[in-house]
Design a protein around this motif. Sequence first.
Motif, PDB file in Angstrom:
ATOM      1  N   VAL A   1       0.817  -1.206   0.000  1.00  0.00           N
ATOM      2  CA  VAL A   1       0.000   0.000   0.000  1.00  0.00           C
ATOM      3  C   VAL A   1       0.855   1.261   0.000  1.00  0.00           C
ATOM      4  CG1 VAL A   1      -1.923  -1.127   1.197  1.00  0.00           C
ATOM      5  CG2 VAL A   1      -0.191   0.073   2.542  1.00  0.00           C
ATOM      6  N   LEU A   2       0.275   2.309  -0.557  1.00  0.00           N
ATOM      7  CA  LEU A   2       0.848   3.647  -0.422  1.00  0.00           C
ATOM      8  C   LEU A   2       0.468   4.221   0.937  1.00  0.00           C
ATOM      9  CD1 LEU A   2       0.061   4.990  -3.985  1.00  0.00           C
ATOM     10  CD2 LEU A   2       2.259   4.181  -3.118  1.00  0.00           C
ATOM     11  N   SER A   3      -0.748   3.849   1.394  1.00  0.00           N
ATOM     12  CA  SER A   3      -1.223   4.206   2.722  1.00  0.00           C
ATOM     13  C   SER A   3      -2.412   3.326   3.056  1.00  0.00           C
ATOM     14  CB  SER A   3      -1.619   5.684   2.800  1.00  0.00           C
ATOM     15  OG  SER A   3      -2.732   5.936   1.980  1.00  0.00           O
ATOM     16  N   SER A   4      -2.697   3.227   4.346  1.00  0.00           N
ATOM     17  CA  SER A   4      -3.844   2.455   4.798  1.00  0.00           C
ATOM     18  C   SER A   4      -4.251   2.967   6.173  1.00  0.00           C
ATOM     19  CB  SER A   4      -3.494   0.965   4.860  1.00  0.00           C
ATOM     20  OG  SER A   4      -4.651   0.186   5.059  1.00  0.00           O
TER      21      SER A   4
ATOM     22  N   ARG B   1      -3.076   4.053  11.317  1.00  0.00           N
ATOM     23  CA  ARG B   1      -2.762   4.586   9.990  1.00  0.00           C
ATOM     24  C   ARG B   1      -1.299   4.319   9.699  1.00  0.00           C
ATOM     25  NH1 ARG B   1      -4.307   7.840   5.952  1.00  0.00           N
ATOM     26  NH2 ARG B   1      -6.297   8.366   6.913  1.00  0.00           N
TER      27      ARG B   1
ATOM     28  N   ASN C   1       3.599   4.239   3.404  1.00  0.00           N
ATOM     29  CA  ASN C   1       4.130   3.187   2.540  1.00  0.00           C
ATOM     30  C   ASN C   1       4.393   1.915   3.332  1.00  0.00           C
ATOM     31  OD1 ASN C   1       5.352   2.223   0.038  1.00  0.00           O
ATOM     32  ND2 ASN C   1       7.279   2.349   1.165  1.00  0.00           N
TER      33      ASN C   1
ATOM     34  N   GLU D   1      -9.447   1.629   4.985  1.00  0.00           N
ATOM     35  CA  GLU D   1      -9.056   2.374   3.788  1.00  0.00           C
ATOM     36  C   GLU D   1      -7.725   1.797   3.319  1.00  0.00           C
ATOM     37  OE1 GLU D   1      -7.011   6.588   3.557  1.00  0.00           O
ATOM     38  OE2 GLU D   1      -9.147   6.759   4.050  1.00  0.00           O
TER      39      GLU D   1
ATOM     40  N   HIS E   1      -5.024   1.998   0.071  1.00  0.00           N
ATOM     41  CA  HIS E   1      -4.578   2.566  -1.200  1.00  0.00           C
ATOM     42  C   HIS E   1      -3.506   1.636  -1.748  1.00  0.00           C
ATOM     43  CE1 HIS E   1      -6.069   6.917  -0.530  1.00  0.00           C
ATOM     44  NE2 HIS E   1      -6.859   6.050   0.015  1.00  0.00           N
ATOM     45  N   ASN E   2      -3.980   0.646  -2.544  1.00  0.00           N
ATOM     46  CA  ASN E   2      -3.074  -0.356  -3.103  1.00  0.00           C
ATOM     47  C   ASN E   2      -1.978   0.279  -3.934  1.00  0.00           C
ATOM     48  OD1 ASN E   2      -5.885  -2.177  -3.202  1.00  0.00           O
ATOM     49  ND2 ASN E   2      -4.061  -3.219  -2.514  1.00  0.00           N
ATOM     50  N   ASP E   3      -0.822  -0.349  -3.914  1.00  0.00           N
ATOM     51  CA  ASP E   3       0.315   0.070  -4.716  1.00  0.00           C
ATOM     52  C   ASP E   3       0.657  -1.067  -5.664  1.00  0.00           C
ATOM     53  OD1 ASP E   3       2.590   1.272  -5.726  1.00  0.00           O
ATOM     54  OD2 ASP E   3       3.821   0.802  -3.979  1.00  0.00           O
TER      55      ASP E   3
ATOM     56  N   PRO F   1      -1.430  -2.974  -8.274  1.00  0.00           N
ATOM     57  CA  PRO F   1      -1.532  -3.540  -6.938  1.00  0.00           C
ATOM     58  C   PRO F   1      -0.693  -4.815  -6.791  1.00  0.00           C
ATOM     59  CG  PRO F   1      -3.487  -4.124  -8.177  1.00  0.00           C
ATOM     60  CD  PRO F   1      -2.636  -3.245  -9.066  1.00  0.00           C
TER      61      PRO F   1
END
Length: 148
Positions: free
Chosen positions: A8-11, A22, A25, A132, A134-136, A138
């Motif tokens: 993830v970029l964030s979660s 929270r 990366n 939440e 935000h897949n990287d 993916p």
Amino acid sequence: MKAVVQRVLSSAVVVDGEEVGRIGNGLCVLLGVTHGDGPDQARWLSDKIASLRVFEDQNGKLNLSLKEVDGQVLVVSQFTLYADCRKGRRPSFVEAAEPVEAKKLYELFVDELKAKGLSVATGVFQAHMDLEIHNDGPVTLIIETPEV
């Protein structure tokens, strides 16, 4: 144990309207525990996830681990990973461990990641959570522990 691991970029995870965890990366780990799992499985899985080379190096190859990219981990309990949907329309959750045992192993798994020097955030065990991700990529992996 079974984990769905997403780069993830964030979660973030929210419980009752309040953000409880929270990360930036790193990896979001949805973790399920089944009957017969114990400390050996929690340690094996934490070792595996901490050392997974799923981050890109300067050549675009998946060669780097969490530590090498200064990544973080968000761990969320997910008993539904052990749902059996083969019969009928309602999933059966009989393969999921009982909550008391599952919580102990979930907490051990988190502690093992922290002991490796990783920055770890969590959800709230047995709570209804809004997640939440935000897949990287993916990049998504499913990892199950072997008989240890």
